[in-house]
Design a protein around this motif. Structure first.
Motif, short mmCIF file in Angstrom:
data_model
loop_
_atom_site.label_atom_id
_atom_site.label_comp_id
_atom_site.label_asym_id
_atom_site.label_seq_id
_atom_site.Cartn_x
_atom_site.Cartn_y
_atom_site.Cartn_z
N ARG A 123 0.66 -1.36 0.35
CA ARG A 123 -0.20 0.42 0.42
C ARG A 123 1.03 1.56 0.02
NH1 ARG A 123 -4.80 2.15 2.39
NH2 ARG A 123 -4.98 4.63 1.91
N ILE A 124 1.99 1.38 0.72
CA ILE A 124 2.76 2.52 0.87
C ILE A 124 3.76 2.62 -0.52
CG2 ILE A 124 4.96 3.61 2.49
CD1 ILE A 124 3.84 2.49 4.75
N LEU A 125 3.92 1.52 -0.88
CA LEU A 125 4.39 1.59 -2.31
C LEU A 125 3.64 2.04 -3.45
CD1 LEU A 125 6.69 -1.79 -2.62
CD2 LEU A 125 7.63 0.55 -2.55
N MET A 126 2.76 1.52 -3.05
CA MET A 126 1.59 2.47 -4.78
C MET A 126 1.59 3.26 -4.21
SD MET A 126 0.70 -0.45 -6.66
CE MET A 126 -1.52 0.07 -7.20
N ASP A 127 1.42 3.86 -2.91
CA ASP A 127 1.08 5.83 -2.65
C ASP A 127 2.43 6.58 -3.28
OD1 ASP A 127 -1.58 5.57 -1.32
OD2 ASP A 127 -0.58 5.75 0.29
N GLU A 128 3.50 5.54 -3.06
CA GLU A 128 4.68 6.52 -3.82
C GLU A 128 5.16 6.88 -4.68
OE1 GLU A 128 9.19 5.89 -3.23
OE2 GLU A 128 8.37 4.80 -1.42
N VAL A 129 4.70 5.53 -5.54
CA VAL A 129 4.93 5.60 -7.10
C VAL A 129 3.45 5.99 -7.18
CG1 VAL A 129 4.48 3.86 -9.17
CG2 VAL A 129 5.40 3.09 -7.23
N PHE A 130 2.26 6.28 -7.43
CA PHE A 130 1.40 6.52 -8.33
C PHE A 130 0.55 7.76 -7.29
CE2 PHE A 130 1.25 2.05 -9.27
CZ PHE A 130 0.93 1.87 -10.59
N GLY A 131 1.00 8.20 -6.07
CA GLY A 131 0.82 9.37 -5.31
C GLY A 131 -0.60 8.86 -4.61
N PRO A 132 -0.70 8.78 -3.03
CA PRO A 132 -2.12 8.84 -2.72
C PRO A 132 -3.15 9.55 -3.24
CG PRO A 132 -0.03 10.55 -1.65
CD PRO A 132 0.67 9.75 -2.85
N ASP A 133 -3.20 10.35 -3.54
CA ASP A 133 -4.24 10.65 -4.43
C ASP A 133 -4.65 10.64 -5.31
OD1 ASP A 133 -4.01 13.01 -3.26
OD2 ASP A 133 -3.21 13.99 -4.14
N ALA A 134 -3.64 8.95 -6.00
CA ALA A 134 -4.91 8.03 -7.23
C ALA A 134 -5.27 7.03 -6.23
CB ALA A 134 -3.37 7.61 -7.68
N PHE A 135 -5.16 6.75 -5.59
CA PHE A 135 -5.79 5.81 -4.23
C PHE A 135 -7.00 6.00 -4.32
CE2 PHE A 135 -8.04 4.15 -0.53
CZ PHE A 135 -7.77 2.90 -0.38
N VAL A 136 -7.75 4.77 -4.90
CA VAL A 136 -9.52 5.45 -4.49
C VAL A 136 -10.37 3.90 -3.89
CG1 VAL A 136 -11.10 4.61 -6.63
CG2 VAL A 136 -9.26 5.38 -6.99
N ASN A 137 -9.73 2.42 -3.74
CA ASN A 137 -10.89 1.69 -2.88
C ASN A 137 -9.47 0.78 -2.12
OD1 ASN A 137 -13.00 2.17 -4.39
ND2 ASN A 137 -13.10 1.93 -2.58
N GLU A 138 -9.37 0.18 -1.22
CA GLU A 138 -9.22 -1.28 -0.78
C GLU A 138 -9.81 -1.78 -0.86
OE1 GLU A 138 -6.81 -3.01 3.47
OE2 GLU A 138 -7.68 -1.63 3.30
N ILE A 139 -9.64 -2.69 -1.79
CA ILE A 139 -11.48 -3.91 -1.90
C ILE A 139 -10.54 -4.76 -0.29
CG2 ILE A 139 -12.71 -5.58 -3.41
CD1 ILE A 139 -11.54 -3.58 -5.33
N VAL A 140 -12.00 -6.14 0.05
CA VAL A 140 -11.43 -7.21 0.75
C VAL A 140 -12.37 -8.34 -0.55
CG1 VAL A 140 -11.72 -8.06 2.63
CG2 VAL A 140 -11.42 -5.47 2.82
N TRP A 141 -11.29 -8.98 -0.91
CA TRP A 141 -12.25 -10.13 -0.89
C TRP A 141 -12.28 -11.08 -0.10
CZ3 TRP A 141 -9.38 -14.85 -4.05
CH2 TRP A 141 -10.63 -15.75 -5.15
N GLN A 142 -13.02 -11.62 -0.15
CA GLN A 142 -14.04 -13.36 0.56
C GLN A 142 -13.55 -14.64 0.43
OE1 GLN A 142 -16.63 -13.02 3.97
NE2 GLN A 142 -16.79 -15.51 3.59
N ARG A 143 -12.12 -14.77 0.10
CA ARG A 143 -12.07 -16.23 -0.36
C ARG A 143 -12.80 -17.45 0.03
NH1 ARG A 143 -7.02 -17.67 1.08
NH2 ARG A 143 -5.59 -16.54 1.95
N LEU A 144 -12.08 -17.93 1.30
CA LEU A 144 -12.67 -18.89 1.96
C LEU A 144 -13.53 -18.14 3.16
CD1 LEU A 144 -9.36 -20.15 3.21
CD2 LEU A 144 -10.55 -20.97 1.07
N SER A 145 -14.81 -19.53 3.10
CA SER A 145 -16.03 -19.76 4.05
C SER A 145 -15.22 -19.74 5.84
CB SER A 145 -16.31 -20.54 3.85
OG SER A 145 -16.31 -21.69 3.52
N ALA A 146 -14.48 -20.12 5.76
CA ALA A 146 -13.67 -21.52 7.17
C ALA A 146 -12.19 -21.60 7.48
CB ALA A 146 -14.60 -21.18 7.77
#
Length: 681
Positions: A187-210
């Motif tokens: 996340r910090i690398l992405m902020d550094e390279v693309f700029g924090p203003d370019a952050f749109v979403n942190e998407i959480v994908w539930q890949r396991l039920s348990a």
């Protein structure tokens, strides 16, 4: 019959801009990419299913900005690259793709303990022998073997993100898929390279039920970081409403109709002038610092339709009725927590044996949300090819690359099948029917793709395999922190010369220069090579004469009496024939022997030698080029069985080409090894 190898060209340099975002993450060895070498790409293979849909229009795409060299070769189609993605990205930057990519989706390695080894089953009935595919340490993840110390991993990702930014268009977006083990750093690398203003979403994908874990809460989700500019493409995605959501929010029943509905707020924060700031039915939202979400004329329209919910108590704010039957038909809008996409599991039809394979539905949602038909989608950690497959089905152009040859072969097979199906569908309907199918996915932008190799990476993989084998065989302890020497053997420093050329005096001069920079170093040196020039042996003899320290000891991996003779590679053998039968060309494969598979089976089965009753069990697919030009393999016919229990045919009939034309047969075994044999027709 002969094997064919394309010629190489000279590399060039491309510039990479510095990251300007804040905050900035620091690590040992951090350095930006000012310039990077762009190696040429060698065209290896072409596939086209366009003949079946000839004359019918393909999907809308702006090919005017497509690189001229590709247009000149009539290569307006998908691009599949085999090579280190750093080198592939540099090649794309040097060849016209800077700022042209609308969407980047990457699913890089993010867990050093993960099992990245593809599982392989020989063809035939259930219960057929199974083997591991390309070994993680030596083959499939050559690119990743040395990055798992945190500093190296961060530098690895930093360099690739910097290059991806250069390829991304101003209205484009990038999605980075990761898990909780490294997501805070990324996340910090992405902020550094693309700029924090370019952050749109942190998407959480539930890949396991348990997930059973006695020491902590179960980790059942992945994280997807979504970055893009203010002008990025955005198409909201619909999802099915979950039962728990329906029960919680659709708790009202309309008198007279019995329709269930939820109550939606009609106001939003902030004062406004105009219709949305006016009083309505004696209610002024501005008194509470709000405004109406729509104009008062629209509120009157909804009131006339009975869509306004008035609270029983006086003074309450009116709300909009959202009917359940309409909501179920429309679906909900996708939010940043994704619970509705199931992961790949053992019973999934998509399962291809890749442990980190992601479901097509997940990638399709991202492509639909952040691109329009005809846009370019890039995945430089392609794996089993799901991104390219989804982009092809959704009428987008695509570019994919992977360091693993098996991944490229798997992707190519999947794409060939999809393109054939699309071509058949296009050829079976009329123009009017195409227009009438409003809900149908966009028409494909292309029905062809080409496969390229960057920097002769087949040889690179063999080099890395040989280095690991040499270290293990010779008892060399690898040194990950030394930028020059590869490790130590007892009290000697070990240097392994790149195995794509024999030891030369130039290699030895580089060794002497390195020692001059280490005046306190007194250990002897072990130099390991695959072949030696005679002048190199003379150089070492002269250098060692009367030298008390830093003596050089040589090991040649093929011929050394004590330590050599262990690097052997027996290529796959193919017995085949080609005959003319009137206007037909009959190709017959009689036998295929894969020493690599036999050796792997012998290793797994121990003293019990595995039996392969049918040579077709070791063959993954057969490709035929009926008019081979000696350089690029143009796929005329592809025998790719749909199911693992099915076998290739082994006998093929094609329209006979002109006398003297060359016919090439490419056989790919279940481990991904290829053998191409060429016949004169």
């Amino acid at each position: 019959m002969t094997d064919t190898t394309p010629a190489a060209k000279k590399p060039t340099d491309v510039t990479i801009s510095r990251a300007k975002g804040r905050p900035m993450l620091s690590w040992v060895g951090k350095k930006p990419l000012g310039r990077v070498t762009a190696f040429p790409a060698q065209l290896m293979e072409r596939f086209s299913a366009a003949d079946a849909a000839q004359g019918l229009p393909l999907g809308a795409a702006d090919w005017s900005k497509w690189p001229k060299n590709l247009q000149q070769q009539d290569l307006q189609g998908g691009l599949l690259y085999h090579g280190d993605n750093k080198e592939v990205l540099a090649h794309l930057l040097a060849n016209g793709f800077r700022g042209q990519v609308k969407l980047i989706y990457i699913d890089p390695p993010f867990d050093s303990g993960a099992d990245y080894v593809r599982k392989v089953q020989l063809r035939g009935p259930k219960g057929t022998l199974k083997i591991d595919g390309e070994d993680y340490a030596l083959g499939e993840q050559v690119q990743y073997t040395d990055i798992w110390s945190n500093d190296n991993y961060l530098q690895f990702m930093y360099e690739r993100l910097l290059m991806l930014k250069e390829l991304l268009s101003l209205d484009g977006a990038i999605y980075l898929h990761c898990d909780p083990s490294r997501n805070s750093y990324l996340r910090i690398l992405m902020d550094e390279v693309f700029g924090p203003d370019a952050f749109v979403n942190e998407i959480v994908w539930q890949r396991l039920s348990a997930h059973n874990d006695s020491a902590r809460y179960g980790i059942i989700h992945d994280t997807i970081y979504y970055y893009g500019g203010s002008d990025r493409v955005w198409n909201p995605q619909r999802t099915e409403l979950r039962d728990t959501y329906v029960q919680q929010f659709f708790d009202q029943v309309e008198d007279g109709t019995g329709r269930q509905y939820s109550r939606s707020d009609l106001t939003a924060r902030g004062l406004r002038n105009g219709e949305t700031g006016k009083s309505w039915r004696g209610i002024n939202p501005g008194e509470k610092g709000n405004h109406w979400k729509v104009g008062v004329s629209k509120l009157d329209e909804w009131e006339a339709e009975g869509r306004i919910h008035w609270p029983k108590a006086d003074g309450g704010m009116p709300r909009l009725k959202r009917y359940l039957d309409e909501a179920l038909e429309q679906g909900g809008t996708a939010q940043d927590i994704w619970l509705d996409i199931k992961p790949i599991h053992n019973q999934s039809q998509e399962l291809l044996g890749y442990p980190t394979q992601k479901p097509e539905a997940l990638v399709s949602r991202i492509i639909n949300a952040s691109t329009n038909a005809g846009d370019i989608v890039l995945d430089c950690f392609l794996g089993s090819g799901t991104t390219a497959l989804a982009a092809q089905k959704l009428g987008r152009r695509w570019i994919g690359c992977d360091i693993n040859k098996g991944a490229i072969q798997t992707t190519a097979k999947r794409l060939q099948g999809v393109m054939r199906e699309q071509a058949q569908e296009l050829s079976s309907v009329t123009q009017g029917e195409l227009i009438a199918q409003m809900d149908a996915p966009p028409a494909p932008c292309q029905l062809s793709f080409s496969t390229w190799r960057v920097n002769d990476y087949d040889l690179h993989i063999q080099h890395n395999e040989a280095v690991e084998l040499a270290c293990e065989h010779l008892g060399i302890t690898r040194t990950r922190t030394d930028p020059f020497f590869d490790g130590t053997q007892g009290n000697k420093l070990a240097k392994i010369i790149p195995l794509n050329h024999p030891l030369t005096p130039l290699d030895l001069e580089a060794l002497r220069t390195e020692l001059k920079n280490r005046p306190e170093e007194e250990r002897d040196l072990l130099v390991v090579s695959l072949g030696q020039e005679h002048k190199a042996r003379e150089w070492v003899a002269h250098y060692n004469h009367n030298r008390p320290i830093n003596k050089i000891h040589l090991i040649e991996l093929r011929t050394d009496r004590k330590a050599g003779g262990f690097i052997k590679h027996e290529p796959m053998s193919v017995q085949a024939s080609v005959q003319r039968n009137g206007d037909k060309l009959v190709l017959q494969i009689d036998d295929v022997v894969s020493p690599s598979i036999i050796a792997r089976l012998d290793l797994q089965e121990g003293i019990f030698r595995a039996q392969i009753p049918d040579w077709r069990a070791v063959v993954d697919c057969v490709l035929i080029d009926a008019n081979h030009d000696g350089e690029v393999f143009n796929v005329t016919l592809a025998d790719v069985p749909e199911r693992k229990q099915d076998l290739v045919s082994g006998r093929y009939e094609l329209p006979a080409p002109l006398l003297g034309a060359k016919v090439a047969i490419k056989v790919i075994d279940m481990l991904g090894e290829e053998r191409t044999v060429v016949f004169a027709s």
